[in-house]
Design a protein around this motif. Sequence first.
Motif, mmCIF file in Angstrom:
data_model
loop_
_atom_site.group_PDB
_atom_site.id
_atom_site.type_symbol
_atom_site.label_atom_id
_atom_site.label_comp_id
_atom_site.label_asym_id
_atom_site.label_seq_id
_atom_site.Cartn_x
_atom_site.Cartn_y
_atom_site.Cartn_z
ATOM 1 N N PRO A 59 0.805 -1.217 0.000
ATOM 2 C CA PRO A 59 0.000 0.000 0.000
ATOM 3 C C PRO A 59 0.842 1.274 0.000
ATOM 4 O O PRO A 59 0.402 2.311 -0.506
ATOM 5 C CB PRO A 59 -0.815 -0.105 1.297
ATOM 6 C CG PRO A 59 -0.034 -1.029 2.170
ATOM 7 C CD PRO A 59 0.636 -1.999 1.245
ATOM 8 N N CYS A 60 2.046 1.202 0.538
ATOM 9 C CA CYS A 60 2.905 2.383 0.616
ATOM 10 C C CYS A 60 3.398 2.809 -0.765
ATOM 11 O O CYS A 60 3.814 3.941 -0.962
ATOM 12 C CB CYS A 60 4.088 2.104 1.533
ATOM 13 S SG CYS A 60 3.571 1.511 3.153
ATOM 14 N N HIS A 61 3.358 1.879 -1.725
ATOM 15 C CA HIS A 61 3.871 2.145 -3.077
ATOM 16 C C HIS A 61 2.751 2.081 -4.108
ATOM 17 O O HIS A 61 3.022 1.902 -5.295
ATOM 18 C CB HIS A 61 4.951 1.121 -3.436
ATOM 19 C CG HIS A 61 6.159 1.185 -2.556
ATOM 20 N ND1 HIS A 61 7.225 0.323 -2.675
ATOM 21 C CD2 HIS A 61 6.482 2.022 -1.534
ATOM 22 C CE1 HIS A 61 8.143 0.613 -1.753
ATOM 23 N NE2 HIS A 61 7.710 1.643 -1.049
ATOM 24 N N SER A 91 6.839 -5.413 1.469
ATOM 25 C CA SER A 91 5.662 -4.742 2.023
ATOM 26 C C SER A 91 5.591 -4.967 3.526
ATOM 27 O O SER A 91 5.212 -6.050 3.989
ATOM 28 C CB SER A 91 4.404 -5.283 1.343
ATOM 29 O OG SER A 91 3.265 -4.673 1.887
ATOM 30 N N GLU A 92 5.947 -3.956 4.255
ATOM 31 C CA GLU A 92 6.085 -4.067 5.711
ATOM 32 C C GLU A 92 4.854 -4.658 6.399
ATOM 33 O O GLU A 92 4.975 -5.499 7.283
ATOM 34 C CB GLU A 92 6.406 -2.681 6.282
ATOM 35 C CG GLU A 92 6.915 -2.666 7.695
ATOM 36 C CD GLU A 92 8.269 -3.361 7.837
ATOM 37 O OE1 GLU A 92 9.058 -3.367 6.877
ATOM 38 O OE2 GLU A 92 8.510 -3.912 8.915
ATOM 39 N N PRO A 93 3.640 -4.254 6.023
ATOM 40 C CA PRO A 93 2.502 -4.758 6.801
ATOM 41 C C PRO A 93 2.165 -6.218 6.531
ATOM 42 O O PRO A 93 1.466 -6.831 7.328
ATOM 43 C CB PRO A 93 1.326 -3.880 6.346
ATOM 44 C CG PRO A 93 1.880 -2.829 5.479
ATOM 45 C CD PRO A 93 3.225 -3.287 5.012
ATOM 46 N N PHE A 94 2.641 -6.776 5.427
ATOM 47 C CA PHE A 94 2.158 -8.096 5.036
ATOM 48 C C PHE A 94 3.200 -9.205 5.077
ATOM 49 O O PHE A 94 2.857 -10.366 5.239
ATOM 50 C CB PHE A 94 1.585 -8.035 3.606
ATOM 51 C CG PHE A 94 0.293 -7.281 3.512
ATOM 52 C CD1 PHE A 94 -0.901 -7.874 3.871
ATOM 53 C CD2 PHE A 94 0.271 -5.960 3.086
ATOM 54 C CE1 PHE A 94 -2.100 -7.182 3.801
ATOM 55 C CE2 PHE A 94 -0.915 -5.247 3.021
ATOM 56 C CZ PHE A 94 -2.111 -5.865 3.373
ATOM 57 N N GLY A 127 10.515 3.326 -0.473
ATOM 58 C CA GLY A 127 10.024 4.140 0.629
ATOM 59 C C GLY A 127 9.605 3.284 1.810
ATOM 60 O O GLY A 127 9.994 3.536 2.936
ATOM 61 N N CYS A 128 8.794 2.244 1.547
ATOM 62 C CA CYS A 128 8.369 1.367 2.639
ATOM 63 C C CYS A 128 9.620 0.760 3.257
ATOM 64 O O CYS A 128 10.504 0.255 2.558
ATOM 65 C CB CYS A 128 7.418 0.298 2.102
ATOM 66 S SG CYS A 128 6.590 -0.643 3.400
ATOM 67 N N ASP A 129 9.656 0.776 4.557
ATOM 68 C CA ASP A 129 10.830 0.549 5.407
ATOM 69 C C ASP A 129 12.117 0.015 4.755
ATOM 70 O O ASP A 129 13.076 0.747 4.570
ATOM 71 C CB ASP A 129 10.442 -0.395 6.538
ATOM 72 C CG ASP A 129 9.570 0.300 7.564
ATOM 73 O OD1 ASP A 129 8.961 1.344 7.242
ATOM 74 O OD2 ASP A 129 9.486 -0.199 8.703
ATOM 75 N N LYS A 130 12.174 -1.285 4.449
ATOM 76 C CA LYS A 130 13.443 -1.894 4.047
ATOM 77 C C LYS A 130 13.788 -1.604 2.593
ATOM 78 O O LYS A 130 14.910 -1.857 2.161
ATOM 79 C CB LYS A 130 13.412 -3.418 4.241
ATOM 80 C CG LYS A 130 12.860 -3.890 5.564
ATOM 81 C CD LYS A 130 13.562 -3.307 6.748
ATOM 82 C CE LYS A 130 12.932 -3.780 8.045
ATOM 83 N NZ LYS A 130 11.567 -3.288 8.309
ATOM 84 N N GLY A 199 1.290 6.142 0.028
ATOM 85 C CA GLY A 199 2.446 6.703 0.731
ATOM 86 C C GLY A 199 2.835 5.842 1.913
ATOM 87 O O GLY A 199 2.066 5.000 2.379
ATOM 88 N N HIS A 200 4.058 6.074 2.377
ATOM 89 C CA HIS A 200 4.551 5.286 3.505
ATOM 90 C C HIS A 200 4.084 5.873 4.834
ATOM 91 O O HIS A 200 3.460 6.941 4.881
ATOM 92 C CB HIS A 200 6.079 5.153 3.440
ATOM 93 C CG HIS A 200 6.835 6.463 3.497
ATOM 94 N ND1 HIS A 200 6.846 7.283 4.601
ATOM 95 C CD2 HIS A 200 7.621 7.087 2.578
ATOM 96 C CE1 HIS A 200 7.601 8.339 4.361
ATOM 97 N NE2 HIS A 200 8.077 8.247 3.135
ATOM 98 N N CYS A 201 4.373 5.178 5.928
ATOM 99 C CA CYS A 201 3.946 5.617 7.267
ATOM 100 C C CYS A 201 4.357 7.077 7.485
ATOM 101 O O CYS A 201 5.461 7.476 7.123
ATOM 102 C CB CYS A 201 4.574 4.734 8.327
ATOM 103 S SG CYS A 201 3.948 3.042 8.303
HETATM 104 FE FE1 FES Z 1 5.189 0.784 4.563
HETATM 105 FE FE2 FES Z 1 5.147 1.661 7.230
HETATM 106 S S1 FES Z 1 4.091 0.005 6.284
HETATM 107 S S2 FES Z 1 6.253 2.370 5.564
#
Ligand code: FES
Length: 577
Positions: A59-61, A91-94, A127-130, A199-201
């Motif tokens: 979702p961040c991208h 994808s950080e959340p998943f 952008g999303c964390d890693k 967008g990211h967090c």
């Molecule tokens: Fe993607 Fe926080 S979940 S930046």
Amino acid sequence: MTTKARKKPDELRSHRWYGVNDMRSFGHRSRTAQMGYHRSDYAGKPVIAIINTWSDINPCHSHFRQRAEEVKRGIWQAGGFPVEMPAISLSEPFQKPTTMLYRNLLAMETEELLRSYPADGCVLMGGCDKTTPALVMGALSMNLPSIFVPAGPMLRGDFKGQFLGSGSDTWKYWAELRAGNITEDDWRGVEEGIARSPGHCMTMGTASTMTSATEAMGLTLPGAASIPAPDSRHSQMATLSGKRIVDMVWEDLCIRDIVDARAIDNAVTTVLALGGSTNAIVHLIALARRAGVDLDLARFDALARRTPVLADIRPTGRFLMEDFYYAGGLRGLMSRLTDLLDTTVPTVNGRTLGENLDGSQVHQDEVIRPRTRPLVPNDGLAVLHGNLAPDGAVIKPAAMEAHLHRHCGPAVVFRDYNDMAARIDDPALPVTRDSVIVLQSAGPQGAPGMPEWGQLPIPKKLLQQGVRDMLRISDARMSGTSYGACVLHVAPESHIGGPLALVRDGDLIELDVAARRLELKVPADELAARRAAWTAPAAHYQRGFGALYLKHVKQANEGCDFDFLEHGAGTADPEIH
Ligand code: FES
């Protein structure tokens, strides 16, 4: 700035694919024609790889398909040939067990895509964390002209007229739900309003921290990292980045011409002034080593002692990234740190950092504090040592209750995450507000992948007594959106026999942030006896990428890169046949 001669078309790396007259280049040209391109679309032009970490599950991208088109528009306008190359979307959340398990895989993919295809330069979209550290790590190992297009933060969350922050307000309202202070309907309202744009967090989590660090290193156009993802200026930035990378190729301005020890120090200082995520420590150490810079924990601690936290952004402060952008963004913040930064360093737009900061302003002193009124005078992060963490551990003093800066209490030990999940809310758990909660087996090898479990939950019975912070220790990482007295990244980790593995219920543990000490108050002979009785747990993976990861990943204090990737020049270009 670089003094290299301007490249000629037959000096482009892609010339070996497209420009020579043999059977293989015939194949490259005929297959490019198959995609609908005429020779005049690419002949003699820089081929720009757009490494895009878009996917349907990130979702961040979610705006990156459109942004890639906007990057291409800029590349075409400047006389380049854009080639979009999808790369693994972390994808950080998943992604389970944690995206951190795969950061080095994306770094490897980035490097190998650039090496094996006819890329003269690259646009890195993350952008999303890693994704940010991974893309930059891979690009550093390949060392082409490279520009970073950050995803940008999402808009503020909204719940009953209150602004919500990614992560931070999830933890906060989850604690309130468990304490019985909000209803299930309220909790549903938070779910529906906390993430309402691409967008990211938008807290100062790992994403905002690392994209800002990347800008501070000189790898984005000025101001790029702060622009909210849905803002039209974000699209403009994408197109301008596409235009700029073409000139960078002709100028032969490569990523290692920009990222050196001075640029890394600028990134660390900026992260500290932002009250940035502890994850930046692991990522910046790994990234610096790819650039040949031996960044270590001691350097973080030294810079933290002199750097004030000026950004009043959650979880350390009150505001969100959207507010930060309107207040002047990263350029505004950095303009208040010029005495702590090396402003002579080059950046991707061909100007120095100092030239890029000229004319930047802060419009709201409440969001970006003046030096005379910092949010925290120093020590945004602190590095701890002691017999519990011989190779170091980290804590974020600015985001914890001050009375815990010096604390001694009895340990309540969980042997792994499942053990903690099963017992943490047991009414019979012998825990008080003075206890020290310890989680083992959550490090790079132990979890595996060093997930963001480090904000260990406060037992329900203590939440109901009003406790909102207590001392917690693990070898895990913590989300940058988290807060609390959480000692993280304990090294060496418990899974490989670090002292954290030897802690037992009731052992006294002492933290002294000012003295940077973390001590297990157990006699040395008793610890030696426990060590003699300790047996190593089985490895988590026997095959596949997991097995490669376990064989080569380094400890947290060394950045968790793979031992065969962290140092040295990149692999040589392939022979073109
Ligand atoms: Fe993607 Fe926080 S979940 S930046």
